[in-house]
Design an enzyme around this catalytic site. Structure first.
Site, mmCIF file in Angstrom:
data_model
loop_
_atom_site.group_PDB
_atom_site.id
_atom_site.type_symbol
_atom_site.label_atom_id
_atom_site.label_comp_id
_atom_site.label_asym_id
_atom_site.label_seq_id
_atom_site.Cartn_x
_atom_site.Cartn_y
_atom_site.Cartn_z
ATOM 1 N N ASP A 188 37.862 46.765 33.637
ATOM 2 C CA ASP A 188 39.009 46.412 33.351
ATOM 3 C C ASP A 188 39.376 45.207 33.842
ATOM 4 O O ASP A 188 38.804 44.842 34.029
ATOM 5 C CB ASP A 188 39.384 48.241 34.454
ATOM 6 N N MET A 189 41.258 44.890 33.131
ATOM 7 C CA MET A 189 41.380 44.332 33.830
ATOM 8 C C MET A 189 42.076 43.861 34.847
ATOM 9 O O MET A 189 42.743 42.872 35.764
ATOM 10 C CB MET A 189 42.280 43.248 32.435
ATOM 11 N N ASP A 190 44.074 44.310 34.321
ATOM 12 C CA ASP A 190 45.010 44.212 35.108
ATOM 13 C C ASP A 190 44.766 45.057 36.572
ATOM 14 O O ASP A 190 44.496 46.174 36.269
ATOM 15 C CB ASP A 190 46.190 45.198 34.184
ATOM 16 N N ASP B 91 40.448 49.382 39.001
ATOM 17 C CA ASP B 91 41.246 49.944 40.297
ATOM 18 C C ASP B 91 42.085 51.220 40.174
ATOM 19 O O ASP B 91 42.618 51.412 41.345
ATOM 20 C CB ASP B 91 42.094 48.042 40.556
#
Length: 217
Positions: A7-9, A166
Site C-alpha cells: 500500500d502507499m498512504d 496499515d
C-alpha cells in the site's frame, strides 16, 4: 515466485495524518459532528467508497462531493507547504527486496498522479514492477479487486503474494484476495478481528525487513 505488494498512504509515506487534519478542518467548517468516528473506515478507500461510508453515517445532510474536494485541496496545500515524509524503513525494505529478487507491486486507492509524484519524489518509483491506482479498479478496498489485479499484472498467484498494509480495509482486502496480509499499523492499532486476519503485525517497515531477512516472511 517471491512477491510483495505495498500500500502507499500510511505505509510508505506518512500522509494519513494530513488527510485527517484536512477532514477535521472541513468538518469544522461545515458543522459535521463526530467525523473522527469515520476515519478508521475511510482510510485506504477511494472517493466512491468514502461517499458510501459518509452517507451511511450522515445521510445526505452534508454535500460529500464538495467536502471531499475541499479535503483534497487542503491535503494538496499541506503537501506543497511541506513534503510528506517517508515512513521509517521504507527505502531500506524496498532496496532489500529488490536486491533479493522479489517482484514488487504497489496497490493504492490513490490517484496515479499522486502515487507517481510521491514515489518519484522520494526516489522509490524504480522499485515497483507494477503500480495499480484507484482509477484502475471499480471497487475499492476492502474489496480484493485491486490486489488481484496487481497479482495478475505481476504474473503471480495471489497465494504467493505478501501484502503490506496499515489499514483494516487493506488487511481485509488482502485476506479476501487469498494473499498473506502483514500489517504495519499507522494511526490505529488493529481490533481483534483485523489482527486475527493478519499473518503478522509489526511496528515498522524496518521490523518487516528484519522478518524477511530472518526467513519469518
Amino acid at each position: 515466485m517471491k512477491t510483495v505488494i505495498f500500500d502507499m498512504d500510511g505505509l510508505l509515506v506518512d500522509s494519513e495524518v494530513r488527510a485527517i487534519k484536512a477532514w477535521r478542518e472541513v468538518a469544522n467548517e461545515y458543522g459535521i459532528p463526530d467525523i473522527e468516528a469515520l476515519f478508521p473506515y475511510m482510510m485506504g478507500t477511494n472517493p466512491e467508497t468514502r461517499r458510501v461510508i459518509f452517507e451511511k453515517h450522515y445521510g445526505t445532510a452534508y454535500n460529500f462531493p464538495e467536502c471531499n474536494e475541499k479535503v483534497r485541496d487542503l491535503a494538496h496545500k499541506y503537501e506543497e507547504e511541506e513534503p510528506i515524509p517517508l515512513k521509517k524503513g521504507a527505502k531500506e525494505l524496498l532496496s532489500f527486496l529488490s536486491e533479493n529478487g522479489y517482484k514488487i507491486g504497489l496497490a493504492s486507492s490513490g490517484k496515479r498522479e499522486t502515487i507517481e509524484r510521491r514515489m518519484k519524489g522520494h526516489g522509490l518509483w524504480q522499485y515497483f514492477d507494477v503500480v495499480i491506482s484507484g482509477e484502475m479498479v471499480k471497487i475499492s478496498k476492502p474489496d480484493p479487486e485491486i490486489f488481484l489485479l496487481c497479482a495478475e499484472k505481476l504474473g503471480v498467484s495471489p497465494s504467493d503474494s505478501t501484502v503490506l498494509e496499515d489499514s483494516p480495509n487493506g488487511i481485509t482486502a488482502a485476506k479476501a484476495a487469498g494473499m498473506r496480509p502483514v500489517m504495519v499499523p499507522d494511526l490505529y492499532m488493529p481490533e481483534k478481528n483485523i489482527a486475527e486476519m493478519a499473518y503478522a503485525v509489526y511496528d515498522s517497515l524496518l521490523e518487516v525487513k528484519t522478518a524477511f531477512e530472518n526467513g519469518n516472511l
